[in-house]
Design a protein around this motif. Structure first.
Motif, PDB file in Angstrom:
ATOM      1  N   PHE A 156      -6.074   8.037   0.187  1.00  0.00           N
ATOM      2  CA  PHE A 156      -5.065   7.600   1.162  1.00  0.00           C
ATOM      3  C   PHE A 156      -5.579   7.863   2.569  1.00  0.00           C
ATOM      4  O   PHE A 156      -6.585   8.529   2.774  1.00  0.00           O
ATOM      5  N   HIS A 157      -4.858   7.306   3.555  1.00  0.00           N
ATOM      6  CA  HIS A 157      -5.244   7.486   4.943  1.00  0.00           C
ATOM      7  C   HIS A 157      -3.999   7.540   5.815  1.00  0.00           C
ATOM      8  O   HIS A 157      -2.942   7.039   5.427  1.00  0.00           O
ATOM      9  N   ILE A 184       0.784   4.682  -6.981  1.00  0.00           N
ATOM     10  CA  ILE A 184       1.886   5.651  -6.877  1.00  0.00           C
ATOM     11  C   ILE A 184       2.812   5.497  -8.086  1.00  0.00           C
ATOM     12  O   ILE A 184       3.226   6.488  -8.700  1.00  0.00           O
ATOM     13  N   VAL A 185       3.106   4.260  -8.461  1.00  0.00           N
ATOM     14  CA  VAL A 185       3.966   4.048  -9.633  1.00  0.00           C
ATOM     15  C   VAL A 185       3.262   4.576 -10.883  1.00  0.00           C
ATOM     16  O   VAL A 185       3.884   5.268 -11.711  1.00  0.00           O
ATOM     17  N   ALA A 186       1.960   4.314 -11.006  1.00  0.00           N
ATOM     18  CA  ALA A 186       1.219   4.803 -12.178  1.00  0.00           C
ATOM     19  C   ALA A 186       1.246   6.332 -12.219  1.00  0.00           C
ATOM     20  O   ALA A 186       1.400   6.935 -13.289  1.00  0.00           O
ATOM     21  N   MET A 187       1.128   6.963 -11.054  1.00  0.00           N
ATOM     22  CA  MET A 187       1.184   8.427 -10.984  1.00  0.00           C
ATOM     23  C   MET A 187       2.546   8.943 -11.468  1.00  0.00           C
ATOM     24  O   MET A 187       2.628   9.876 -12.269  1.00  0.00           O
ATOM     25  N   LEU A 240       1.342   8.050   5.959  1.00  0.00           N
ATOM     26  CA  LEU A 240       0.291   8.064   4.941  1.00  0.00           C
ATOM     27  C   LEU A 240       0.441   6.882   3.984  1.00  0.00           C
ATOM     28  O   LEU A 240       1.511   6.671   3.412  1.00  0.00           O
ATOM     29  N   PHE A 241      -0.648   6.129   3.839  1.00  0.00           N
ATOM     30  CA  PHE A 241      -0.687   4.943   2.970  1.00  0.00           C
ATOM     31  C   PHE A 241      -1.787   5.115   1.932  1.00  0.00           C
ATOM     32  O   PHE A 241      -2.813   5.746   2.207  1.00  0.00           O
ATOM     33  N   CYS A 242      -1.628   4.485   0.757  1.00  0.00           N
ATOM     34  CA  CYS A 242      -2.714   4.403  -0.221  1.00  0.00           C
ATOM     35  C   CYS A 242      -3.835   3.556   0.368  1.00  0.00           C
ATOM     36  O   CYS A 242      -3.561   2.539   1.013  1.00  0.00           O
ATOM     37  N   ASP A 243      -5.088   3.946   0.104  1.00  0.00           N
ATOM     38  CA  ASP A 243      -6.206   3.063   0.471  1.00  0.00           C
ATOM     39  C   ASP A 243      -6.186   1.833  -0.427  1.00  0.00           C
ATOM     40  O   ASP A 243      -6.517   0.730   0.005  1.00  0.00           O
ATOM     41  N   GLY A 244      -5.813   2.059  -1.692  1.00  0.00           N
ATOM     42  CA  GLY A 244      -5.850   0.974  -2.677  1.00  0.00           C
ATOM     43  C   GLY A 244      -4.532   0.244  -2.747  1.00  0.00           C
ATOM     44  O   GLY A 244      -4.272  -0.674  -1.969  1.00  0.00           O
ATOM     45  N   ARG A 261       0.822  -1.221   0.000  1.00  0.00           N
ATOM     46  CA  ARG A 261       0.000   0.000   0.000  1.00  0.00           C
ATOM     47  C   ARG A 261       0.851   1.264   0.000  1.00  0.00           C
ATOM     48  O   ARG A 261       0.337   2.361   0.020  1.00  0.00           O
ATOM     49  N   CYS A 262       2.159   1.135   0.020  1.00  0.00           N
ATOM     50  CA  CYS A 262       3.113   2.239  -0.052  1.00  0.00           C
ATOM     51  C   CYS A 262       2.853   3.343   0.974  1.00  0.00           C
ATOM     52  O   CYS A 262       1.962   4.164   0.816  1.00  0.00           O
TER      53      CYS A 262
END
Ligand code: FDA
Length: 394
Positions: free
Chosen positions: A96-97, A113-116, A104-108, A52-53
């Protein structure tokens, strides 16, 4: 030999720092080439934070980083902050949350993040070439990079190939080697944020407890971290231990407080008065995970009932619970280390742009530099910040 393709900036490494340097330089209109030997960009980002980075930390500040020069990171962290990165994540609509402690982590998924980063790099017209093995780097006016798929040259070269952690994922010492070749000194690298291993009696206690987790304060030198710890079949892990491991040096002790904020002696004496017929392991089990309570009671509280135990036995165990001094035999090494401590000596770099003082046009960013963050998103923030400042100047 065919003539090399010319760019304004060549970046070695398509990880967090390299991609961010590329985006920043590309946005300035520079012709940027990123080379990586892996077949996919950002592999460490993909596995980070349990998939979730943990992409930054709200409390990011220079005092959460280890370096021979504790002030070095300040400029980069101030020029490109955690709030700047959060704004970018928001612009890309990534949910994120905050998990804990500002993390801070991605919800998904970390894949977002890599796609961004790849979308930003495309928009900045960055030329990203994967599966390129770097065979030589030299400089004759411009930097020249030879690969198994052709040569490239540019007046600026950014070393962003990271540290030595997780060789299985393609980590190499390339940035360190090239930096050394250009005369930049290194601070000896060692594994950081890494599980600690034990031998002898300590391991005999720990191994059967493998999988047991609890809140603790882990101390190493002057550093202290209150977070969860975990027993493993080789010793200790979990966030508190990983944090302490970055400060630990071979031969030194770490100390654990297994009942942070509680007066164990008072609790045990009170339990003896209130529940004299209770078994020691049951009383300890109300304070600690049951398996740990049983192991400690068997070793340190001999007697079938609390009433059978002298107060000094209770006090001795309480002292151990508060200040358990342990001497690790070592660490689980680069195979399990989240980061590499040490790296290119910051004394050789400008803190304003991570450029080598004596080698104009050569930049070193990310984990390859002797700047290592705590657990909790700090290392990615260093990658973004150092990449960004280099990208402004390269
Ligand atoms: P990074 O290692 O990301 O990138 C280096 C790139 O260079 C890679 O793409 C690699 O393939 C390439 N490369 C290496 N050698 C090469 C060569 N010889 N030729 C060509 N290319 C080469 N941090 C954090 O802040 N939050 C988190 O949640 C986590 N979680 C986490 C989990 C795990 C399991 C690990 C191992 C690490 C973390 N980290 C972390 C730490 C974080 O991943 C790390 O600090 C950054 O990825 C460092 O970014 P860099 O770009 O410097 O190196």
């Amino acid at each position: 030999m065919s003539s090399p393709q010319a760019f304004d900036v060549i970046i070695l490494g398509a990880g967090a720092a390299g991609l961010f340097a590329a985006i920043a330089a590309g946005q300035r209109g520079r012709r940027v080439l990123v080379l990586d030997h892996a077949d996919e960009a950002g592999k460490k980002i993909l596995i980070s934070g349990g998939g979730r980075c943990n992409f930054t930390n709200l409390h990011c500040a220079a005092d959460r980083f280890l370096s021979a020069n504790p002030h070095f990171a300040r400029s980069a962290l101030a020029r490109y902050t955690q709030h700047d990165f959060v704004a970018l994540v928001r612009r890309h609509g990534i949910a994120f949350h905050e998990k804990t402690l500002g993390q801070l982590f991605c919800d998904g998924s970390a894949r977002q993040i890599v796609a961004m980063l790849l979308a930003e790099a495309r928009a900045a017209e960055v030329d990203l070439r994967l599966s390129h093995r770097v065979t030589d780097v030299s400089r004759a006016g411009r930097f020249r990079v030879e690969t198994d798929r052709g040569g490239f040259e540019a007046p600026s070269l950014v070393l962003a190939t990271g540290g030595l952690s997780i060789p299985k994922l393609g980590a190499t010492g390339l940035a360190h080697d090239i930096a050394r070749r250009f005369g930049l000194p290194l601070v000896a690298p060692r594994p950081g944020l890494v599980p600690l291993t034990f031998a002898g009696e300590a391991l005999e206690l720990m191994r059967p407890l493998s999988g047991v987790a609890l809140d603790c304060i882990a101390r190493s030198g002057r550093a202290a971290f209150r977070e969860a710890m975990l027993f493993t079949h080789r010793g200790l892990s979990g966030p508190a231990i990983l944090q302490a491991s970055s400060y630990w040096r071979e031969g030194e002790a770490v100390t654990l407080d297994l009942l942070p904020g509680q007066d164990a002696a008072a609790l045990l004496r009170a339990a003896k008065r209130a529940r004299p017929r209770a078994e020691p392991r049951t009383v300890l089990g109300s304070l600690l995970p049951q398996r740990l309570a049983e192991a400690l009671a068997a070793r340190h509280l001999p007697g079938p009932r609390m009433a059978d135990l002298p107060d000094r036995a209770l006090d001795a165990l309480a002292a151990r619970l508060r200040d358990w001094e342990l001497r690790p035999g070592g660490t689980e090494g680069y195979a399990k280390a989240e980061v590499t401590l040490g790296g290119v000596d910051t004394a050789a770099l400008s803190s304003r742009d991570c450029q080598a003082r004596e080698v104009p046009g050569l930049f070193v960013v990310g984990e390859a530099v002797d700047v290592t963050g705590w657990l909790g998103g700090y290392n990615f923030q260093w990658a973004w910040s150092s990449g960004w400042i280099a990208g402004q100047a390269a």
